[in-house]
Design an enzyme around this catalytic site. Structure first.
Site, PDB file in Angstrom:
ATOM      1  CG  ASP A  96      -4.085   3.942  -2.767  1.00 12.49           C
ATOM      2  OD1 ASP A  96      -3.179   3.277  -2.243  1.00 12.49           O
ATOM      3  OD2 ASP A  96      -5.222   4.028  -2.285  1.00 12.49           O
ATOM      4  CG  ASP A 127      -1.937   1.137   1.182  1.00 21.81           C
ATOM      5  OD1 ASP A 127      -2.032   1.800   0.141  1.00 21.81           O
ATOM      6  OD2 ASP A 127      -2.628   1.350   2.189  1.00 21.81           O
TER       7      ASP A 127
END
Length: 543
Positions: free
Chosen positions: A388, A191
């Protein structure tokens, strides 16, 4: 020479007319040659008195053309060839200096170290690490839910329920890390939008998923005290060094910080143990309990002090740079790198980013979003972009999303909207059989994200139709972009890993910029600092 003109032998006297013609054809200048006589350098005697002075006067005086215009001295004439040669010479000198600094011998290394000493650290001791990326397998009955960017989550608007996205075909990426002594393998989701690296922990565990491996069990000595300097920078509890992270999908993880060995693989294949502070998660809530069915936790790659890259960079182990590269094939993997040795020195497109004052999320400023030559956002209205990898899909602001759907509806009369297909919010049915995106990609146009120009050079992220379209089980063409209002983000664009495939994405926390370049991502390679066109020329001599 003109064939009709009469010829005249050398030395033959000429008439006045011939003399005037010869005078107009004479060269612009004179050459004076002196020959030493063995005893000195005097000018040899001439047959005619004043010959030396006449020649010098003739050479120094400006010549006149027939129309009275003075000829420009040859030394002051502009020559494109001379200019080109000067540019090439300067380029060669610059390349030679660059080669000497970065590919030369001990002297070049010494000078390079001297130049880089102003940063306070010797960059030669910094290195890079590689971690493999694997796609998470899809679960039966739906894909693994995604964890969107972490931080202070804005409230969702309207009556949209985030749980509706549980049935969407999601595909996250995870990596393998070895932690502890002796080291044990753990699978961690990757992430780039969050900072905290955490692993499910048995201390004991209050609420944990099954996971891919047994939960991590720390010793008492591994617990980070509240007085630790790093702990004081990331949380305010004076009694315990703990963490509580909330994701935009309303899932969360709570635990305490621990310090233990993490085994990383350097670029030369050597294993290296480094002490890392990470979260020991004993309470997971929400969608995380499902998404951790095949993994054990999360690796946070944000820019705060607690993130994995920043911890390594603060100790001079790596440059505060990392990146990832995922193949275009959804079933393929890729690689994650920590450090800057795998970033191409040439061909990268870089855009500046800034971190939000509250969420600390990297955002790049976008000027225009286009589908082909059609603008999707209001002209002149700036939009922020978040890269992201923790999000599978991409989210557009409502206005850009609606305009994109309108553009797709008008792409071809051979497609009609199919509301019965619930794979994605928007799907089109073709009047012919569709087996893959390759069958329909020529009907649609690429998306282009245009950032601010730099020195008249455009900075554009191009997204091919095969990257934003997917084929459903019903053979429909579905849009892999969602309305950002569903997750409470109506003013930013979130680029998920689906649109980041086929590109090497680099995050430079030192320079506050994000860069990209097209790549097949099939294998990492340590980049040369010499451009390819010079590398070929200099290969035999310098490399």
């Amino acid at each position: 020479m003109d064939a009709a003109a009469p010829s005249r032998s050398w030395g033959q006297p000429a008439g006045d007319g011939d003399w005037q013609q010869d005078r107009s054809r004479r060269p612009f200048g004179a050459v004076l040659i002196t020959v030493p006589d063995g005893t000195g350098w005097p000018l040899p005697a001439s047959k005619g008195d004043g010959l030396e002075a006449a020649l010098l006067d003739h050479a120094g005086a400006p010549l006149e053309l027939e129309d009275g215009e003075r000829a420009r001295p040859r030394g002051h004439a502009f020559s494109p060839w001379r200019a080109a040669l000067a540019v090439l010479a300067l380029a060669a000198l610059a390349a030679a200096g660059y080669v000497w600094l970065y590919a030369g011998g001990d002297a070049g290394v010494a000078w390079r170290r001297l130049l880089e000493a102003r940063e306070g650290e010797d960059r030669d001791v910094r290195r890079s690490f590689l971690l493999p990326l694997y796609p998470k397998p899809r679960r039966s009955g739906g894909g693994a839910p995604e964890n969107l960017t972490a931080g202070n989550v804005p409230p969702t608007t309207g009556a949209v329920n985030i749980l509706n996205f549980l049935s969407l075909p999601c595909r996250l990426y995870y990596t393998t890390v070895s932690i502890g002594n002796p080291p044990r393998d753990y699978f961690l989701d990757v992430d780039t939008g969050s900072d905290i690296t955490w692993i499910q922990c048995d201390t004991p565990c209050r609420s944990c998923a099954k996971g891919a491996h047994p939960s991590y069990r720390p010793a008492q000595a591994n617990i980070v005290p509240a007085s630790d300097p790093l702990c004081e920078r990331v949380q305010s509890d004076p009694d315990q060094c703990n963490y509580d992270i909330n994701y935009a999908d309303r899932s969360s993880s709570t635990g305490v910080y621990v310090r233990d060995n993490m085994q990383l693989i350097s670029e030369d294949g050597e294993k290296e143990n480094v002490d890392i502070v990470f979260g020991c998660g004993y309470d997971q809530q929400g969608i995380l309990l499902d998404s951790l069915q095949n993994t054990d936790g999360m690796v946070g790659l944000g820019s705060r002090a607690i993130s994995l890259p920043t911890q390594l960079a603060s100790r001079g182990i790596i440059s505060n740079v990392f990146g990832h590269c995922m193949t275009t094939d959804p079933s393929g993997g890729g690689y994650l790198f920590l450090g800057d040795d795998y970033i191409p020195r040439w061909g990268m497109t870089w855009v500046p980013v800034r971190n939000g004052p509250v969420d600390n999320i990297r955002k790049a400023q976008l000027q225009q979003v286009n589908h082909g030559d059609q603008h999707l956002n209001v002209q002149g209205k700036l939009t922020q972009v978040i890269f992201d990898s923790g999000s599978t899909h991409t989210y557009f602001p409502h206005e850009a999303y609606i305009n994109l759907i309108t553009a797709l509806k008008g792409a071809s009369p051979r497609f009609v909207q199919d509301d019965s297909d619930k794979t994605m919010p928007f799907c089109l049915k073709a009047d012919f059989s569709v087996r893959s995106v390759d069958d329909v990609k020529h009907f649609f146009k690429p998306l282009s994200l245009q950032f601010e120009k730099q020195f008249f050079f455009s900075r554009t992220l191009n997204i091919r139709p095969e990257d934003y379209l997917i084929i459903s089980d019903k053979g429909n063409v579905c849009l892999g972009v969602f309305d950002g209002t569903a997750i409470g983000y109506d003013s930013v664009i979130i680029l998920g890993d689906v649109l980041l495939r086929g590109k090497l994405i680099a995050y430079d926390n030192d320079q506050n910029q994000i860069g990209w370049i097209d790549s097949d991502c099939t294998g990492p390679s340590k980049q040369s600092r010499i451009p390819f066109f010079l590398r070929r020329v200099l290969h035999k001599h310098l490399l």
